[in-house]
Scaffold this motif. Structure first.
Motif, PDB file in Angstrom:
ATOM      1  N   ASP A 136       0.822  -0.808   0.169  1.00  0.00           N
ATOM      2  CA  ASP A 136      -0.490   0.066   0.128  1.00  0.00           C
ATOM      3  C   ASP A 136       0.820   0.917   0.252  1.00  0.00           C
ATOM      4  O   ASP A 136       2.177   1.287   1.197  1.00  0.00           O
ATOM      5  CB  ASP A 136      -1.061   0.077   1.138  1.00  0.00           C
ATOM      6  N   LYS A 178      -3.586   5.279  -3.970  1.00  0.00           N
ATOM      7  CA  LYS A 178      -4.584   5.794  -3.203  1.00  0.00           C
ATOM      8  C   LYS A 178      -4.581   7.531  -4.245  1.00  0.00           C
ATOM      9  O   LYS A 178      -3.458   8.210  -4.262  1.00  0.00           O
ATOM     10  CB  LYS A 178      -4.818   6.249  -1.395  1.00  0.00           C
ATOM     11  N   ASN A 182      -7.358   3.521  -4.799  1.00  0.00           N
ATOM     12  CA  ASN A 182      -8.226   4.015  -3.777  1.00  0.00           C
ATOM     13  C   ASN A 182      -8.593   5.299  -3.945  1.00  0.00           C
ATOM     14  O   ASN A 182      -7.387   5.760  -3.956  1.00  0.00           O
ATOM     15  CB  ASN A 182      -7.934   3.240  -2.391  1.00  0.00           C
ATOM     16  N   ARG A 237      -9.921   7.931  -2.010  1.00  0.00           N
ATOM     17  CA  ARG A 237      -9.744   8.302  -0.096  1.00  0.00           C
ATOM     18  C   ARG A 237     -10.423   9.225  -0.377  1.00  0.00           C
ATOM     19  O   ARG A 237     -10.356  10.308  -1.128  1.00  0.00           O
ATOM     20  CB  ARG A 237      -8.612   8.495   0.044  1.00  0.00           C
ATOM     21  N   SER A 294     -11.521   4.130  -0.043  1.00  0.00           N
ATOM     22  CA  SER A 294     -10.736   4.142   1.340  1.00  0.00           C
ATOM     23  C   SER A 294     -11.856   5.383   1.888  1.00  0.00           C
ATOM     24  O   SER A 294     -11.662   6.189   1.157  1.00  0.00           O
ATOM     25  CB  SER A 294      -9.397   4.754   1.254  1.00  0.00           C
ATOM     26  N   ASN A 295     -11.608   5.411   2.764  1.00  0.00           N
ATOM     27  CA  ASN A 295     -12.107   6.139   4.607  1.00  0.00           C
ATOM     28  C   ASN A 295     -13.288   6.189   4.390  1.00  0.00           C
ATOM     29  O   ASN A 295     -14.413   7.015   4.073  1.00  0.00           O
ATOM     30  CB  ASN A 295     -11.789   7.620   4.485  1.00  0.00           C
ATOM     31  N   GLN A 299     -10.391  -0.299   1.959  1.00  0.00           N
ATOM     32  CA  GLN A 299      -9.477   0.641   3.023  1.00  0.00           C
ATOM     33  C   GLN A 299     -10.100   2.023   4.123  1.00  0.00           C
ATOM     34  O   GLN A 299     -10.227   2.924   3.602  1.00  0.00           O
ATOM     35  CB  GLN A 299      -8.349   0.977   2.268  1.00  0.00           C
ATOM     36  N   ASN A 300     -10.070   0.920   4.805  1.00  0.00           N
ATOM     37  CA  ASN A 300     -10.396   2.324   6.566  1.00  0.00           C
ATOM     38  C   ASN A 300      -9.744   2.069   7.574  1.00  0.00           C
ATOM     39  O   ASN A 300      -9.045   0.719   8.151  1.00  0.00           O
ATOM     40  CB  ASN A 300     -12.291   2.365   6.854  1.00  0.00           C
TER      41      ASN A 300
END
Length: 303
Positions: A62, A94, A134, A136, A167-168, A187-188
């Motif tokens: 990542d 990201k 991702n 974000r 993400s988030n 992805q969190n």
């Protein structure tokens, strides 16, 4: 020696990876919010650390273009490591937030600015396409992800991106994005003491949909970006003693026990911690131990 394969595998679209990966953020010497973690690692040492991770079975990383400090760029270090490695490694990055060269954070990128962020990741990583990107979500100003995710879906159709993730985000964002294009991962922030993704149903939703759930700050406790040994309560330490493991390994193992779709991306600059993080994938917790760990900290303290 335990390897990252001990925890099993999961598929990110057509890419099969071991569930234990590596997060490159800490290589830069800066945390996500610009908090210094000390002097950045030497470049040769960073490449050696990444190669050690690969040798131990880590096959997904990542990273992000906004993971940089005045002296180091995570993408640059990953690029160097991969250019001297012959094996297959999936790289997830990201986009969404941005930073000035000075390090100052910018507001969430507009949808039309995402191509520039994708191309910057391509340049820094030395690739002609990105394995996973991702989106974000950055704060309450991006209540909907549809326009941004749609822009990334166009770049996926153009061949710049292989797979997309989020993400988030909240569960409704996953549903919104799926109406536009496939989502391979979410992805969190998620940890033993930070379970908002359980409260919202996000972890279970990802399992039902066959989407990888990838926690960050999984071993940090309530302070999230704090180092792993800042908050280890009695129940974690007792389980660790029973297995001859570290509290951080127990936290990682607990996370992986949440389901076969849950991955881990712990980051470190210490070779010994790297080996410990990877070995956590082989740690098997009993039903009784999981029940103990699931007891709220205040209840465990009063028992």
């Amino acid at each position: 020696m335990n390897t990252a394969a001990a925890a099993g595998t999961w598929r990110l679209g057509d890419l099969e990876v071991n569930r234990v990966g590596y997060g490159a953020m800490r290589l830069t010497g800066n945390g996500m919010r610009g908090n210094s973690d000390g002097t950045p690692i030497d470049r040769a040492a960073a490449v050696g650390l990444l190669h050690s991770a690969f040798e131990q079975g880590v096959d997904h990383i990542d990273t992000a273009a906004f993971y940089f400090s005045p002296l180091r760029s995570a993408n640059e270090l990953v690029n160097r490591a991969l250019s001297a490695w012959s094996g297959d490694v999936v790289v997830a990055t990201k986009v969404g937030p941005g930073r000035e060269p000075s390090g100052e954070w910018l507001t969430m990128a507009r949808p039309d600015q995402l191509r520039g962020q994708v191309e910057e990741n391509l340049r820094q990583l030395g690739r002609d396409h990105l394995d996973v990107v991702n989106l974000r979500r950055n704060g309450p100003d991006t209540a909907s992800v549809a326009e941004h995710f749609g822009a990334l879906a166009e770049l996926r159709r153009a061949g710049l991106i292989r797979h997309l993730g989020l993400s988030n985000v909240r569960p409704e964002h996953v549903t919104e994005a799926l109406a536009i294009a496939p989502v391979v991962c979410v992805q969190n922030s998620y940890a033993l003491d930070w379970r908002r993704a359980d409260e919202t149903g996000l972890v279970d939703l990802c399992r039902e949909l066959g989407i990888a759930f990838v926690p960050f700050f999984a071993i940090s406790g309530l302070r999230r970006e704090a180092s792993a040994d800042q908050r280890h309560d009695a129940r974690v330490r007792s389980v660790a003693r029973a297995h001859g493991a570290t509290p951080a390994q127990v936290r990682l193992a607990w996370t992986l026990h949440r389901g076969p779709h849950v991955l881990a991306i712990p980051g470190t600059r210490d070779p010994a911690h790297l080996a410990e993080n990877i070995a956590a994938g082989a740690l098997r917790l009993s039903a009784e131990e999981l029940a103990l760990l699931d007891t709220p900290a205040e209840d465990a303290a009063g028992s």
